[in-house]
Design an enzyme around this catalytic site. Sequence first.
Site, PDB file in Angstrom:
ATOM      1  N   ASP A  30       7.277  -1.638   2.630  1.00 60.58           N
ATOM      2  CA  ASP A  30       6.380  -1.599   3.792  1.00 60.58           C
ATOM      3  C   ASP A  30       5.034  -2.233   3.420  1.00 60.58           C
ATOM      4  O   ASP A  30       4.504  -2.033   2.325  1.00 60.58           O
ATOM      5  CB  ASP A  30       6.170  -0.144   4.237  1.00 60.58           C
ATOM      6  N   ASN A  86      11.049   6.557  13.378  1.00 55.08           N
ATOM      7  CA  ASN A  86      10.218   6.715  14.560  1.00 55.08           C
ATOM      8  C   ASN A  86      10.932   6.026  15.718  1.00 55.08           C
ATOM      9  O   ASN A  86      11.342   4.869  15.599  1.00 55.08           O
ATOM     10  CB  ASN A  86       8.850   6.074  14.322  1.00 55.08           C
ATOM     11  N   HIS A  97      12.847  -2.668  16.216  1.00 52.66           N
ATOM     12  CA  HIS A  97      14.100  -2.995  15.511  1.00 52.66           C
ATOM     13  C   HIS A  97      14.364  -1.784  14.633  1.00 52.66           C
ATOM     14  O   HIS A  97      13.506  -1.407  13.815  1.00 52.66           O
ATOM     15  CB  HIS A  97      13.923  -4.275  14.687  1.00 52.66           C
ATOM     16  N   HIS A  99      14.756   0.966  12.091  1.00 51.52           N
ATOM     17  CA  HIS A  99      14.421   0.993  10.666  1.00 51.52           C
ATOM     18  C   HIS A  99      14.197   2.428  10.234  1.00 51.52           C
ATOM     19  O   HIS A  99      13.754   3.269  11.014  1.00 51.52           O
ATOM     20  CB  HIS A  99      13.182   0.139  10.371  1.00 51.52           C
ATOM     21  N   HIS A 101      12.266   4.644   7.302  1.00 47.25           N
ATOM     22  CA  HIS A 101      11.272   4.664   6.233  1.00 47.25           C
ATOM     23  C   HIS A 101      11.815   5.549   5.104  1.00 47.25           C
ATOM     24  O   HIS A 101      12.180   6.711   5.345  1.00 47.25           O
ATOM     25  CB  HIS A 101       9.962   5.290   6.719  1.00 47.25           C
TER      26      HIS A 101
HETATM   27  P1  AMP Z   1       7.211   2.144  12.830  1.00 48.43           P
HETATM   28  O1  AMP Z   1       5.810   2.508  13.179  1.00 48.43           O
HETATM   29  O2  AMP Z   1       8.081   3.326  12.507  1.00 48.43           O
HETATM   30  O3  AMP Z   1       7.823   1.229  13.871  1.00 48.43           O
HETATM   31  O4  AMP Z   1       7.136   1.364  11.462  1.00 48.43           O
HETATM   32  C1  AMP Z   1       6.950   0.000  11.361  1.00 48.43           C
HETATM   33  C2  AMP Z   1       6.520  -0.255   9.951  1.00 48.43           C
HETATM   34  O5  AMP Z   1       6.670  -1.641   9.690  1.00 48.43           O
HETATM   35  C3  AMP Z   1       5.073   0.096   9.648  1.00 48.43           C
HETATM   36  O6  AMP Z   1       5.032   1.069   8.607  1.00 48.43           O
HETATM   37  C4  AMP Z   1       4.460  -1.233   9.206  1.00 48.43           C
HETATM   38  O7  AMP Z   1       3.532  -1.080   8.155  1.00 48.43           O
HETATM   39  C5  AMP Z   1       5.675  -2.007   8.784  1.00 48.43           C
HETATM   40  N1  AMP Z   1       5.590  -3.459   8.880  1.00 48.43           N
HETATM   41  C6  AMP Z   1       5.210  -4.200   9.945  1.00 48.43           C
HETATM   42  N2  AMP Z   1       5.319  -5.518   9.671  1.00 48.43           N
HETATM   43  C7  AMP Z   1       5.787  -5.605   8.400  1.00 48.43           C
HETATM   44  C8  AMP Z   1       6.107  -6.694   7.533  1.00 48.43           C
HETATM   45  N3  AMP Z   1       5.982  -7.978   7.920  1.00 48.43           N
HETATM   46  N4  AMP Z   1       6.564  -6.407   6.285  1.00 48.43           N
HETATM   47  C9  AMP Z   1       6.689  -5.125   5.881  1.00 48.43           C
HETATM   48  N5  AMP Z   1       6.414  -4.057   6.654  1.00 48.43           N
HETATM   49  C10 AMP Z   1       5.950  -4.285   7.889  1.00 48.43           C
END
Ligand code: AMP
Length: 116
Positions: A30, A86, A97, A99, A101
Site C-alpha cells: 500500500d 472496505n 476494485h 481488495h 488489506h
Molecule cells: P480502500 O480505502 O479500502 O479502498 O483502500 C484503498 C487503498 O489503496 C488505500 O489504502 C490506498 O493507500 C491504496 N492505494 C491507492 N492507490 C495506490 C497505488 N497506486 N499503489 C498502492 N496503493 C494504493
Amino acid sequence: MADCIFCKIAAGEIPSKKVYEDETVLAFYDLDPQAPAHVLVIPKAHIASAAEITPENSGVVGHIFEVIAKLSQDLGLEKGFRVINNCGEDGMQSVQHLHFHLLGGRKMGWPPFPKD
Ligand code: AMP
C-alpha cells in the site's frame, strides 16, 4: 476495466511494489501504509467490491486467502495480522476494485472504529 487504478496496476500499466503474483491474484505494498507491513491483495479480474461477489466469481476470494496465509509467513507475521475489506460508501472504500488489506507488524486496536 478502463479508469480502474488497480486494473492498471494488475496490467503493469502503473508501477507497484509487488510481493506476490500469479495468474489470478496480485499483492503489492500500500502507498500509504497503516502498519509496518501493509499489503493489498487483489484479483486481477475486475470485481468492483465485496458486494459484487457471486457464485461465478467467488473462487478467487478463496485463493486470495490462501495467498494471504502464505504472505503472512513470508512477511514474518507469525504473531498475527489483520485482514480488512472496505466495501462501499459506509465502508470507506476508496478504490472500486475488490481488495483485501493485509496489515501486521504491530498490535492492532479493537474496536477498530469509534462507536458513535
Ligand atoms: P480502500 O480505502 O479500502 O479502498 O483502500 C484503498 C487503498 O489503496 C488505500 O489504502 C490506498 O493507500 C491504496 N492505494 C491507492 N492507490 C495506490 C497505488 N497506486 N499503489 C498502492 N496503493 C494504493
